[in-house]
Design a protein around this motif. Sequence first.
Motif, PDB file in Angstrom:
ATOM      1  N   LEU A  83       0.782  -1.373   0.121  1.00 62.80           N
ATOM      2  CA  LEU A  83       0.050  -0.151   0.052  1.00 62.80           C
ATOM      3  C   LEU A  83       0.968   1.245   0.008  1.00 62.80           C
ATOM      4  O   LEU A  83       0.496   2.166  -0.747  1.00 62.80           O
ATOM      5  CB  LEU A  83      -0.986   0.002   1.444  1.00 62.80           C
ATOM      6  N   ARG A  84       1.994   1.374   0.613  1.00 65.55           N
ATOM      7  CA  ARG A  84       2.826   2.279   0.876  1.00 65.55           C
ATOM      8  C   ARG A  84       3.492   2.776  -0.430  1.00 65.55           C
ATOM      9  O   ARG A  84       3.390   3.890  -1.001  1.00 65.55           O
ATOM     10  CB  ARG A  84       3.878   2.120   2.004  1.00 65.55           C
ATOM     11  N   ALA A  86       2.386   1.637  -3.638  1.00 68.50           N
ATOM     12  CA  ALA A  86       1.222   2.126  -4.183  1.00 68.50           C
ATOM     13  C   ALA A  86       0.877   3.564  -4.135  1.00 68.50           C
ATOM     14  O   ALA A  86       0.761   4.414  -5.184  1.00 68.50           O
ATOM     15  CB  ALA A  86       0.191   1.154  -4.231  1.00 68.50           C
ATOM     16  N   MET A  87       0.953   4.129  -2.971  1.00 66.23           N
ATOM     17  CA  MET A  87       0.406   5.495  -2.558  1.00 66.23           C
ATOM     18  C   MET A  87       1.479   6.330  -3.469  1.00 66.23           C
ATOM     19  O   MET A  87       1.186   7.443  -3.594  1.00 66.23           O
ATOM     20  CB  MET A  87       0.332   5.534  -1.150  1.00 66.23           C
ATOM     21  N   LEU A  88       2.817   6.029  -2.881  1.00 62.32           N
ATOM     22  CA  LEU A  88       4.004   6.777  -3.535  1.00 62.32           C
ATOM     23  C   LEU A  88       3.942   6.823  -4.972  1.00 62.32           C
ATOM     24  O   LEU A  88       4.056   7.962  -5.424  1.00 62.32           O
ATOM     25  CB  LEU A  88       5.081   6.415  -2.908  1.00 62.32           C
ATOM     26  N   ARG A  89       3.357   5.826  -5.564  1.00 61.08           N
ATOM     27  CA  ARG A  89       3.477   5.759  -7.073  1.00 61.08           C
ATOM     28  C   ARG A  89       2.335   6.738  -7.404  1.00 61.08           C
ATOM     29  O   ARG A  89       2.602   7.475  -8.362  1.00 61.08           O
ATOM     30  CB  ARG A  89       3.486   4.564  -7.848  1.00 61.08           C
ATOM     31  N   ALA A  90       1.196   6.412  -6.849  1.00 57.68           N
ATOM     32  CA  ALA A  90      -0.016   7.341  -7.252  1.00 57.68           C
ATOM     33  C   ALA A  90       0.076   8.865  -7.058  1.00 57.68           C
ATOM     34  O   ALA A  90      -0.273   9.478  -7.645  1.00 57.68           O
ATOM     35  CB  ALA A  90      -1.364   6.799  -6.330  1.00 57.68           C
ATOM     36  N   ALA A  91       1.007   8.945  -6.058  1.00 59.32           N
ATOM     37  CA  ALA A  91       1.298  10.355  -5.768  1.00 59.32           C
ATOM     38  C   ALA A  91       2.416  11.253  -6.812  1.00 59.32           C
ATOM     39  O   ALA A  91       2.623  12.315  -6.442  1.00 59.32           O
ATOM     40  CB  ALA A  91       1.468  10.708  -4.196  1.00 59.32           C
ATOM     41  N   TYR A 188      -2.327  -1.378  -5.462  1.00 56.79           N
ATOM     42  CA  TYR A 188      -2.944  -0.540  -4.383  1.00 56.79           C
ATOM     43  C   TYR A 188      -4.232  -1.382  -3.617  1.00 56.79           C
ATOM     44  O   TYR A 188      -4.501  -1.399  -2.444  1.00 56.79           O
ATOM     45  CB  TYR A 188      -3.563   0.615  -5.220  1.00 56.79           C
ATOM     46  N   GLY A 189      -5.167  -1.970  -4.618  1.00 60.31           N
ATOM     47  CA  GLY A 189      -6.072  -2.592  -3.973  1.00 60.31           C
ATOM     48  C   GLY A 189      -6.000  -3.812  -3.286  1.00 60.31           C
ATOM     49  O   GLY A 189      -6.273  -4.140  -2.211  1.00 60.31           O
ATOM     50  N   VAL A 190      -4.819  -4.568  -3.832  1.00 59.49           N
ATOM     51  CA  VAL A 190      -4.233  -5.700  -2.894  1.00 59.49           C
ATOM     52  C   VAL A 190      -3.869  -5.171  -1.763  1.00 59.49           C
ATOM     53  O   VAL A 190      -3.856  -6.065  -0.543  1.00 59.49           O
ATOM     54  CB  VAL A 190      -3.304  -6.680  -3.742  1.00 59.49           C
ATOM     55  N   GLY A 191      -3.198  -4.110  -1.655  1.00 65.63           N
ATOM     56  CA  GLY A 191      -2.349  -3.749  -0.425  1.00 65.63           C
ATOM     57  C   GLY A 191      -3.540  -3.430   0.747  1.00 65.63           C
ATOM     58  O   GLY A 191      -3.483  -3.628   1.784  1.00 65.63           O
ATOM     59  N   ILE A 192      -4.724  -2.820   0.225  1.00 66.50           N
ATOM     60  CA  ILE A 192      -5.851  -2.618   0.815  1.00 66.50           C
ATOM     61  C   ILE A 192      -6.607  -3.825   1.584  1.00 66.50           C
ATOM     62  O   ILE A 192      -6.849  -3.923   2.673  1.00 66.50           O
ATOM     63  CB  ILE A 192      -6.912  -1.706   0.165  1.00 66.50           C
ATOM     64  N   ALA A 225      -9.237   1.965   2.855  1.00 65.90           N
ATOM     65  CA  ALA A 225      -9.342   2.552   1.294  1.00 65.90           C
ATOM     66  C   ALA A 225      -9.587   4.386   1.369  1.00 65.90           C
ATOM     67  O   ALA A 225      -8.581   4.857   0.721  1.00 65.90           O
ATOM     68  CB  ALA A 225     -10.450   2.063   0.294  1.00 65.90           C
ATOM     69  N   GLY A 226     -10.342   4.658   2.062  1.00 63.08           N
ATOM     70  CA  GLY A 226     -10.474   6.199   2.326  1.00 63.08           C
ATOM     71  C   GLY A 226      -9.350   7.027   2.892  1.00 63.08           C
ATOM     72  O   GLY A 226      -8.907   7.862   2.209  1.00 63.08           O
ATOM     73  N   VAL A 227      -8.720   6.187   4.022  1.00 67.40           N
ATOM     74  CA  VAL A 227      -7.674   6.803   4.688  1.00 67.40           C
ATOM     75  C   VAL A 227      -6.270   6.822   3.682  1.00 67.40           C
ATOM     76  O   VAL A 227      -5.811   7.943   3.558  1.00 67.40           O
ATOM     77  CB  VAL A 227      -7.360   6.099   6.059  1.00 67.40           C
ATOM     78  N   SER A 228      -6.135   5.775   2.949  1.00 71.77           N
ATOM     79  CA  SER A 228      -5.051   5.932   2.008  1.00 71.77           C
ATOM     80  C   SER A 228      -5.326   6.735   0.796  1.00 71.77           C
ATOM     81  O   SER A 228      -4.261   7.352   0.383  1.00 71.77           O
ATOM     82  CB  SER A 228      -4.830   4.308   1.268  1.00 71.77           C
TER      83      SER A 228
END
Length: 247
Positions: A83-84, A86-91, A188-192, A225-228
Amino acid sequence: MSATFLFLAVFAACAVEAVEALTIVLAVGITRSWRSTMIGVVAALIVLAALVAALGPALKLIPIDALRIVVGGLLLIFGLQWLRKAMLRAAGIKALHDEDAIYARTRAAATDIALAEGRLDAYSTTIAFKGVLLEGLEVAFIVLTFGTNQGNIGLAAIAAAAAVVVVVVAGVALRSPLSRVPENTLKYGVGIMLTTFGTFWGAEGAGAHWPGSDLAILPLVAVIAGVSIGLTAILKRANAAVATEVV
């Protein structure tokens, strides 16, 4: 957890690992020697089968609550890492995972090493073995932890096998890395999902009772999901502001 939840969670997680392993195998096989590459693949599968056969029965000896705490903790480690990233990539802070680039690098490295005709190509065998073994170990971990915790290793194994078959068939048909798969979104989804199940099972193992039992997974997914997503938006704005200042 319902059978549907179990199947989808294992399928999605294993599909990601299968895409990464297939990218390596295709790159080495097409560039160098399919025979040597497949020897490495088969050898890795034999090692994986032996490990699963050894570890599977051992997990059943662990008390269920202790198992849920251990499994929950491990899933949280995996889930939060995925998740971390995926979040960094999405950002936009971390580069997107590019299967095309990995494929190209693997092909380039394979091409640079001389290939001896008529002999077993140790390079192809070694790279294929390592790639399949490493990704396969994660698949085995997912199957054993999800399946054992829910008392349904059979269904978890079927989901993993289905994911591998789908990815391999698609990869063989395309003869290229599955670059069209939105892998970062999938991760991202799998991390969630892994973070959700890790939290759910870890809390259960510690003695917590979720309202609604397995139905509590749904709002838990929504919260994580909302927090991430919120944190990703904050990171994206912060990254854009830094980029603007640099310019």
